[in-house]
Structures are given as structure tokens and as C-alpha cells.
Design an enzyme around this catalytic site. Structure first.
Site, short mmCIF file in Angstrom:
data_model
loop_
_atom_site.label_atom_id
_atom_site.label_comp_id
_atom_site.label_asym_id
_atom_site.label_seq_id
_atom_site.Cartn_x
_atom_site.Cartn_y
_atom_site.Cartn_z
N ARG A 59 0.93 -1.12 0.02
CA ARG A 59 0.02 0.17 0.18
C ARG A 59 0.86 1.22 0.03
O ARG A 59 1.60 1.41 1.02
CB ARG A 59 -0.88 0.05 1.30
CG ARG A 59 -1.63 1.22 1.46
CD ARG A 59 -2.74 1.25 2.64
NE ARG A 59 -3.25 2.52 2.74
CZ ARG A 59 -3.45 3.36 3.56
NH1 ARG A 59 -2.64 3.05 4.78
NH2 ARG A 59 -3.69 4.54 3.47
N HIS A 113 -3.14 10.96 0.74
CA HIS A 113 -2.37 10.90 2.07
C HIS A 113 -1.61 11.97 2.48
O HIS A 113 -0.68 12.22 2.79
CB HIS A 113 -1.42 9.37 2.06
CG HIS A 113 -1.03 9.03 3.31
ND1 HIS A 113 -1.35 7.67 3.94
CD2 HIS A 113 -0.66 9.47 4.39
CE1 HIS A 113 -0.90 7.42 4.85
NE2 HIS A 113 -0.57 8.50 5.46
N GLU A 164 -7.49 8.57 6.32
CA GLU A 164 -7.79 9.30 7.56
C GLU A 164 -8.54 10.61 7.60
O GLU A 164 -7.70 11.62 8.03
CB GLU A 164 -6.62 9.22 8.47
CG GLU A 164 -6.02 7.98 8.78
CD GLU A 164 -4.77 7.86 9.52
OE1 GLU A 164 -4.43 8.86 9.96
OE2 GLU A 164 -4.29 6.87 10.04
N ASN A 190 -7.24 1.76 10.08
CA ASN A 190 -6.09 2.07 10.54
C ASN A 190 -6.30 1.98 12.18
O ASN A 190 -7.12 2.73 12.73
CB ASN A 190 -5.37 3.53 10.19
CG ASN A 190 -4.90 3.51 8.66
OD1 ASN A 190 -4.99 2.46 7.92
ND2 ASN A 190 -4.70 4.70 8.24
N TYR A 201 -4.19 1.71 15.89
CA TYR A 201 -3.00 1.58 16.69
C TYR A 201 -3.12 1.20 18.16
O TYR A 201 -2.07 0.53 18.82
CB TYR A 201 -2.02 2.66 16.54
CG TYR A 201 -1.28 3.01 15.11
CD1 TYR A 201 -0.22 2.49 14.60
CD2 TYR A 201 -2.30 3.58 14.09
CE1 TYR A 201 0.10 2.62 13.25
CE2 TYR A 201 -1.82 3.68 12.68
CZ TYR A 201 -0.63 3.09 12.59
OH TYR A 201 -0.18 3.43 11.27
N GLU A 245 -3.58 -0.14 8.17
CA GLU A 245 -2.37 0.36 9.06
C GLU A 245 -2.33 -0.27 10.44
O GLU A 245 -3.49 -0.23 11.07
CB GLU A 245 -1.92 1.92 9.12
CG GLU A 245 -1.78 2.73 7.73
CD GLU A 245 -1.61 3.99 8.20
OE1 GLU A 245 -1.35 4.42 9.12
OE2 GLU A 245 -1.75 4.84 7.10
O1 IFM Z 1 2.55 7.81 9.92
C1 IFM Z 1 1.23 7.77 10.03
C2 IFM Z 1 0.49 7.80 8.76
O2 IFM Z 1 0.97 8.50 7.90
C3 IFM Z 1 -1.12 7.63 9.11
N1 IFM Z 1 -1.40 6.72 10.15
C4 IFM Z 1 -0.79 6.79 11.22
C5 IFM Z 1 0.61 6.70 11.12
C6 IFM Z 1 1.43 6.63 12.47
O3 IFM Z 1 1.02 7.91 12.99
#
Ligand code: IFM
Length: 451
Positions: A80, A124, A169, A295, A297, A353
Site C-alpha cells: 500500500r 495521504h 484518515e 487504521n 494502533y 495500517e
Molecule cells: O505515519 C502515520 C500515517 O501516515 C497515518 N496513520 C498513522 C501513522 C502513524 O502515526
């Protein structure tokens, strides 16, 4: 704790890694590329840690062949990446820069020659500065400029790229960039953020229509950053606070796409800053898509502040944190996937992500040991595998990131890569986590062959 042995993925599961143009390419003044809002923002003193920028980054623009060879060596099945709008249209619209298109042509061919499926993100965060000068995402005209740019890219690459992500995002684009001023273009104010969010979502809908027209049969989706929000207790106040935060961060973006409306409770909350909706907009925003990219985290724990009643972030003291100060909470990914499947029922979901930043260092023998990252990935992939077992149509996983890279306002301080980048020499060194991920992909492939 999720263990490796529990991981079980469907036969055609897509294994990949992700990056974004401004974070890795460098070559910002080469081959006719125009200025982006991130070039301008990074050149403004004190906006980025140590005043760093993506001017050189990982120099991927010149080293993409080496990077694709590395991906192949690791056994990645998919990659990606994002396309830099200012390389294609230096002034946002109008004259096309053929050399910009040529670069992505070469990248896509190189990927396909190595058996790696391209997943292209159209936006992006690197808006052409000229468009920002006209109002950026707060200006509705940017939507049509994006639709035009999409058509140009898809006409050129659509014969070989079959998976498109329109926007990355929208929540971060609008709030970090236009609401809180922490990202380019550095503007502030809730009205700006809400207008920008609406136009980014509308641009997603318009781009979806364009891709369907220009490349029938292509798979189209959008990537949302979604964070599960948990109340700190089961008190009614904490639960209401958590619902409010979930509404502003998650439902505000997912509801329009899947339900064609903004969530009523948050519309009420933002009563003074209504989104600039025109007739037909919500139908466009909710144009059916083929997949949702997620995405994820971390998670947020929220309580109602006893004095003001306002939602407040709670730091879970006993938990593990990454360098970003994000809690490591694999269960959150499982909960999020199950919830999104239940509430919105996208046909397919990809984790576009997931990853972690830690202070990696190179040892005397040249290796990079990153056991925390491997543990993180094991946990999150275990959570993904549990969600699949519960019926979630998860079709693939892209680790963030292939390479250490320019982490926006944090500059090069944060290292998210499974491959270490020595920024003095630009040498790439696969970390131990890359070896582990590579082994997992190979193991999953051979499990499929044995079935
Ligand atoms: O690096 C970023 C990415 O560009 C978008 N999502 C979160 C990642 C980590 O912060």
C-alpha cells in the site's frame, strides 16, 4: 495474551506493508513536482520536531527498485503506497506532469514484476499548496479538483492497479490539519475542521464514482482511522463521555459513508458549526464501496471530568506504551473489527495500517533487535485472527510501516518501520520484526498449500 500459534488466516488473506508518498519519497523538487502543504508546513519554523522535512526522507523516489526487491525478499504479497497529487498536477488541476505519472508507472510495473499487488491511496495528506492557497479542504472546489486528479491517475494506472483507497484518515486530515493546527496546513477552529471533513468525505464519494467509471471492476474503499473508546467505569456519566468521544472520532466519519448521515448526537454537539451540506451530498458520500480500510494502533479510555463533566482521557498506568505514548491494547483491534462489522457491515475490511514506534538502535553486528515490535504485531495479529474466527470479513493486513520514515510533526524521531533506515547513509536494514513477519507470511502460505 495472543500467541503466534493461534494465528489462523483464510487462504487468500492479503499480507502487506504500507507507506505514504511524503513520508518516504523525498525528491520534492524533482521532475516537476509542485509544492505540497507539507513542504510549506515543514519549512515553517517549529512546526516539525528539529525542523525536519520530507525533502529527502528515505529517498524512495530513487531507490524504489531496491525497496521493491526488499519487499519481495520478505515475501510481501501486497504493498500500500500513496500517490503524490503535486507530482501529477503541480498546481492541483490543469497541466499534467507526465514525469510524475511515469514514476508511479515504473513503481507499479516493478511491483507486478515481483508478484506484489499494488494498493494505491490517492490522498495521504500532501495537498498541492496552490489549492490550499484557495482555501484547501475548507473550499468546496477542492472536491472537484480531487475528482479530476483521480480520473487522470486511474486512466493511467487502472489497467494494472485494481485496488484503490480514495482518502487516508479524514479525521486526521480535518482535525489535525484544520481544527487543531498540529499538521499541515496548520489551521485551527472547529468550523474549519467540520467543513474540511465534509469536503474530504465528499471527495471520497466523487472519486469512487470516477474510479467506477474509468476502471470498471476495480475495488474501491476508504481508510478511516478508528480507535475503540472505552468508558473508565460503568457509570452513566463515563459511558456518555465515551459515546461522545466515539461519536466525534469514529461515528462522524463512518456514519456518512455507510448510512448517508452524520450522527444526530454529534450534529447537536456541533450545532454552531454545521457541515456545509448541499443537496445530494450525502448520497455521494455514501456511494457503495467494496471495502473499508481501518487504521488502528491503540485505544482510548475516557471518563467524565467530575468538575466540568467533559470527556477526559484516562492514562492506564499498568499498561505498555509505544514511543507515541499510545497504549498497546491488541484486544481493541478485535473489539473494533467486530463492532464495525456489526454496525456498518462493509463487504470486506482491510487493516490498512497497524504498527508501533519504538527507539530502535543498530547493534555492533549491524542487526536491529526490536522484540517490543514483534510482540506488538503478534498481539494485534492474534486479535485480527480472533475477529475472523468471529465472522468478520477481514481480507488483509498491512503493517505500518515498511520503512522508518518521516513521521509528520514528529519528524524522524519516531521509527515505525519493520525495516530500519540509517538516515545518514539511507541504508535499509530489516529489523528482527521484519524477519518474524516474513516467516509468518511464509508459514501461512505453506499452511494453505497443505490444506
Ligand atoms: O505515519 C502515520 C500515517 O501516515 C497515518 N496513520 C498513522 C501513522 C502513524 O502515526
Amino acid at each position: 495474551m495472543y500467541m503466534t500459534r493461534e494465528l489462523a488466516f483464510p487462504p487468500h488473506f492479503v499480507w502487506g506493508a504500507a507507506t505514504a508518498a511524503y513520508q518516504i519519497e523525498g525528491a520534492v523538487q524533482e521532475d516537476g513536482r509542485g509544492e505540497s502543504i507539507w513542504d510549506r508546513f515543514a519549512a515553517t519554523p517549529s512546526k516539525v520536531r528539529n525542523d525536519e522535512s520530507g525533502a529527502i526522507a528515505c529517498d524512495h523516489y530513487h531507490r524504489f527498485k531496491e525497496d521493491v526487491a526488499l519487499m519481495a525478499e520478505l515475501g510481501l504479497r501486497a504493498y500500500r503506497f500513496s500517490i503524490a497529487w503535486p507530482r501529477i498536477l503541480p498546481t492541483g488541476r490543469g497541466i499534467v506532469n507526465e514525469k510524475g505519472l511515469d514514476f508511479y508507472d515504473r513503481l507499479v510495473d516493478e511491483l507486478l514484476d515481483h508478484g506484489i499487488e499494488p494498493y494505491a491511496t490517492l490522498y495521504h495528506w500532501d495537498l498541492p499548496q496552490v489549492l490550499e492557497d484557495e482555501g484547501g479542504w475548507v473550499n468546496r472546489d477542492t472536491v472537484e479538483a480531487f475528482a479530476g486528479y483521480t480520473g487522470i491517475v486511474v486512466r493511467r494506472l487502472g489497467d494494472r492497479v485494481h485496488n484503490w483507497i480514495t482518502q487516508n484518515e479524514p479525521q486526521v486530515v480535518s482535525w489535525m490539519g484544520y481544527g487543531w493546527g498540529k499538521h499541515a496546513p496548520g489551521r485551527t477552529g472547529p468550523s474549519n475542521a467540520i467543513a474540511a471533513a465534509h469536503h474530504v468525505l465528499l471527495a471520497h464519494g466523487r472519486a469512487t464514482e470516477v474510479i467506477r467509471r474509468e476502471s470498471p471492476g476495480a475495488q474501491v474503499g476508504i481508510t478511516l482511522n478508528m480507535t475503540p473508546i472505552y468508558p473508565a467505569s460503568d457509570s452513566a456519566k463515563d459511558e456518555a463521555a465515551a459515546r461522545l468521544v466515539d461519536g466525534t472520532l469514529n461515528r462522524w466519519f463512518a456514519d456518512p459513508i455507510f448510512r448517508g448521515e452524520y450522527p444526530a448526537d454529534i450534529v447537536e454537539l456541533y450545532a454552531e458549526h454545521a457541515p456545509p451540506i448541499r443537496d445530494g451530498d450525502m448520497q455521494t458520500v455514501s456511494t457503495p464501496i467494496d471495502f473499508l480500510g481501518l487504521n488502528n494502533y491503540s485505544r482510548n479510555v475516557v471518563r467524565a471530568d467530575p468538575a466540568s463533566g467533559r470527556p477526559t482521557h484516562v492514562r492506564v498506568e499498568e499498561a505498555e506504551y509505544t514511543d507515541m505514548d499510545w497504549e498497546v491494547y491488541p484486544q481493541g483491534l478485535r473489539d473494533l473489527l467486530v463492532r464495525v462489522h456489526h454496525d456498518y457491515a462493509p463487504k470486506h475490511i482491510y487493516v490498512t495500517e497497524n504498527g508501533s514506534s519504538f527507539r530502535d538502535v543498530r547493534m555492533h553486528d549491524g542487526s536491529v533487535q526490536d522484540p517490543e515490535r514483534q510482540r506488538y504485531l503478534e498481539g494485534y495479529l492474534g486479535a485480527a485472527s480472533s475477529a475472523i474466527a468471529e465472522g468478520v470479513p477481514l481480507a488483509g493486513y498491512f503493517v505500518w510501516s515498511l520503512l522508518d520514515n518521516f513521521e509528520w510533526a514528529h519528524g524522524y524521531w519516531m521509527r515505525f518501520g519493520i525495516v530500519y533506515v540509517d538516515y545518514r547513509t539511507l541504508e535499509r536494514v530489516p529489523k528482527e520484526s521484519a524477519r518474524w513477519y516474513s516467516g509468518l507470511i511464509k508459514q501461512q502460505a505453506s499452511a494453505v498449500l497443505q490444506v
